[in-house]
Design a protein around this motif. Structure first.
Motif, PDB file in Angstrom:
ATOM      1  N   GLY A 148      -7.190 -39.726 -13.360  1.00 39.12           N
ATOM      2  CA  GLY A 148      -7.681 -38.941 -12.230  1.00 39.12           C
ATOM      3  C   GLY A 148      -6.659 -37.877 -11.825  1.00 39.12           C
ATOM      4  O   GLY A 148      -5.624 -37.711 -12.487  1.00 39.12           O
ATOM      5  N   SER A 149      -6.957 -37.205 -10.731  1.00 39.87           N
ATOM      6  CA  SER A 149      -6.097 -36.106 -10.276  1.00 39.87           C
ATOM      7  C   SER A 149      -4.740 -36.663  -9.811  1.00 39.87           C
ATOM      8  O   SER A 149      -4.591 -37.875  -9.602  1.00 39.87           O
ATOM      9  CB  SER A 149      -6.765 -35.376  -9.119  1.00 39.87           C
ATOM     10  OG  SER A 149      -6.811 -36.252  -8.005  1.00 39.87           O
TER      11      SER A 149
ATOM     12  N   LYS B 100      -4.540 -38.900  -6.869  1.00 43.10           N
ATOM     13  CA  LYS B 100      -4.887 -40.304  -7.130  1.00 43.10           C
ATOM     14  C   LYS B 100      -3.660 -40.961  -7.768  1.00 43.10           C
ATOM     15  O   LYS B 100      -3.529 -41.038  -9.001  1.00 43.10           O
ATOM     16  CB  LYS B 100      -6.099 -40.400  -8.087  1.00 43.10           C
ATOM     17  CG  LYS B 100      -7.367 -39.805  -7.506  1.00 43.10           C
ATOM     18  CD  LYS B 100      -7.929 -40.693  -6.419  1.00 43.10           C
ATOM     19  CE  LYS B 100      -9.250 -40.181  -5.886  1.00 43.10           C
ATOM     20  NZ  LYS B 100      -9.598 -40.770  -4.599  1.00 43.10           N
TER      21      LYS B 100
ATOM     22  N   ASP C 206      -7.514 -45.494  -7.330  1.00 44.36           N
ATOM     23  CA  ASP C 206      -8.644 -45.137  -8.196  1.00 44.36           C
ATOM     24  C   ASP C 206      -8.757 -46.287  -9.183  1.00 44.36           C
ATOM     25  O   ASP C 206      -7.879 -47.160  -9.196  1.00 44.36           O
ATOM     26  CB  ASP C 206      -8.331 -43.807  -8.909  1.00 44.36           C
ATOM     27  CG  ASP C 206      -9.575 -43.121  -9.449  1.00 44.36           C
ATOM     28  OD1 ASP C 206     -10.682 -43.661  -9.278  1.00 44.36           O
ATOM     29  OD2 ASP C 206      -9.433 -42.039 -10.050  1.00 44.36           O
TER      30      ASP C 206
END
Ligand SMILES: NC(=O)c1ccc[n+]([C@@H]2O[C@H](COP(=O)([O-])OP(=O)(O)OC[C@H]3O[C@@H](n4cnc5c(N)ncnc54)[C@H](O)[C@@H]3O)[C@@H](O)[C@H]2O)c1
Ligand SMILES: O=C(O)[C@H]1O[C@H](OP(=O)(O)OP(=O)(O)OC[C@H]2O[C@@H](n3ccc(=O)[nH]c3=O)[C@H](O)[C@@H]2O)[C@H](O)[C@@H](O)[C@@H]1O
Length: 413
Positions: free
Chosen positions: A174-175, A178, A334
């Motif tokens: 994820g980004s 996260k 996440d």
């Protein structure tokens, strides 16, 4: 203990010395046990803690006295590390922060532990021509391609979009916000570094990607042999809930899927890697059980049933409760949606297959949890009630009860 052991190609296995870093943890304790009871190899066991291998270190018990030596050290700052690696034929690095509750709340410690602290280990192995088995994780795969497909896409049924394969699957995180992925990203970078040391400097390495190995001695039970506010991995969280007769907490509905493998099956795979270097060097291995897939909700339901069987205590009327990931893990969490290991490479190289079903591994693990912790939990819960009662009635009694708890905690550590 067998003194003559043959490798998979029928050659005699010579006894070796293994420098095992993180030997005092869950996997390390099972690996040490296996090496002591079934092989002639020696172990230099390095860790900050040794509680989980104390039974192997007792001076008088032992068939294997002299074959295991504990060195209490922190690899972040201990000049003995290189000498210990040099003394051994093989280094196995297990040391890491590896509980998801830490990844988004202590991302710096997580990155340092999984990448920076592992660097000298790789360097010393490479410079001294020592073989390295490094423990990575299935989390390096991150999320599956399937999770990005539309819900009604027929491609979702195609294993090519979700089975995780060492040499072809991408790593999808994820980004940066996260921070859950701080662990996976650090593990991925150390894998790349080890692979590059192999390619450019001839380091003999094997990388292990465990897929949710579970069993006795995993993590800790909060307030008994670990901090009350600590959040261990799911097996210990759910065991703790069952032991305390609390509902099991399902994060974001418990929809994520995992495949669980019994620690004793997985350790067989590691032993094959140790004793078959020609077949294991230069490889990355998934080690998991693709047949034991469940959602976390199904795991909770199965653990509840198994615990009722092994403890004889009835299940709660509402055995689970939903909780949001923000509430449970905090900001930046996440999740991996699904983790099914492809077994082609480990099968071809080492002929390894997992054996134990999820029900059977939960039955032996929860029997151990009940036997080890049920009494301690009962006592701790009584103390807590005593504390509350004394708190409202007598200031002096409060002091006595607090001393009682502290004493109990010391005894149970
Ligand atoms: N258990 C699993 O299913 C699983 C899954 C994927 C990856 N792994 C990886 O396998 C390895 C072992 O996992 P585990 O489940 O046994 O974890 P664990 O936490 O039980 O064991 C790790 C051990 O390393 C030690 N350690 C950590 N930092 C250290 C340092 N700086 N110096 C000395 N010792 C240090 C800890 O004290 C601990 O005893 C980790 O690298 C983890 O990322 C485990
Ligand atoms: O064991 C592995 O192979 C790897 O995966 C784990 O990650 P994860 O499986 O997400 O960690 P768990 O704590 O075991 O959680 C599994 C799932 O259960 C959920 N969970 C956890 C605890 C709980 O009380 N309730 C609950 O629903 C989590 O949200 C997650 O979806 C850890 O990152 C590592 O130990 C390891 O590298």
């Amino acid at each position: 203990m067998a003194t003559t052991r043959m490798d998979l190609d029928g050659r005699l296995i010579k006894p070796i010395t293994i420098c095992m870093i993180g030997a005092g943890g869950f996997i390390g304790s099972h690996l040490c046990e296996k090496l002591m009871s079934e092989t002639p190899h020696k172990v230099l066991a390095l860790d900050v803690y040794n509680d989980k291998i104390k039974h192997l270190l007792e001076p008088d018990s032992l068939l294997w006295a002299g074959r295991i030596q504990f060195h209490r050290l922190n690899i972040k700052h201990d000049s003995r590390l290189e000498a210990l690696i040099k003394m051994a034929d093989l280094t196995i690095n297990l040391a890491a922060i590896c509980t998801p509750a830490d990844y988004n709340t202590r991302p710096l410690d997580t990155i340092y532990s999984n990448f920076i602290d592992a660097l000298p280990v790789v360097k010393y192995c490479s410079e001294n021509n020592k073989r390295l088995i490094h423990f990575s994780t299935c989390e390096v795969y991150g999320k599956t391609i399937q999770s990005f497909l539309p819900k009604d896409s027929p491609l979702r049924q195609d294993p090519a979009y979700y089975v995780l394969k060492e040499d072809t699957s991408p790593c999808i995180f994820g980004s940066i916000e996260k921070q859950r992925w701080s662990y996976a990203c650090a593990k991925q970078l150390i894998e790349r570094l080890i692979y590059a040391e192999g390619a450019e400097n001839g380091l003999e390495f094997t990388i292990v990607r465990p897929f949710n190995w579970i069993g006795p001695r995993m993590d800790f039970i909060p307030g008994i042999d670990g901090p009350s506010e600590g959040v261990p991995r799911v097996l210990a969280c759910f065991s703790n809930n069952l032991l305390r007769h609390e509902p099991l907490k399902l994060v974001d509905g418990g929809q994520s899927q995992r495949t669980f493998v019994y620690i004793k099956d997985a350790i067989e795979a590691v032993l094959l890697m140790i004793e078959n270097p020609d077949r294991a060097n230069g490889h990355i291995f998934n080690v998991g059980n693709p047949n034991n897939e469940v959602t976390v909700r199904q795991l909770a339901e199965m653990m509840t049933k198994v615990y009722t069987k092994v403890s004889g205590e009835p299940a709660l009327e509402s055995p689970t409760i939903d909780v949001s990931s923000k509430e449970f893990y905090g900001e930046g969490y996440d999740d991996s949606d699904k983790r099914i290991p492809d077994m082609t490479i480990i099968n071809k190289q080492l002929g390894w297959n997992p054996k134990t079903s999820l029900w059977d591994l939960l039955e032996s693990t929860l029997t151990y949890q009940h036997r080890t912790y049920a009494e301690a939990i009962k006592k701790a819960m009584k103390f807590k009630v005593g504390l509350v009662i004394s708190d409202v009635s007598l200031g002096g009694a409060l002091f006595c009860e607090t001393v009682g708890i502290a004493k109990f905690c010391q005894e149970s550590f």
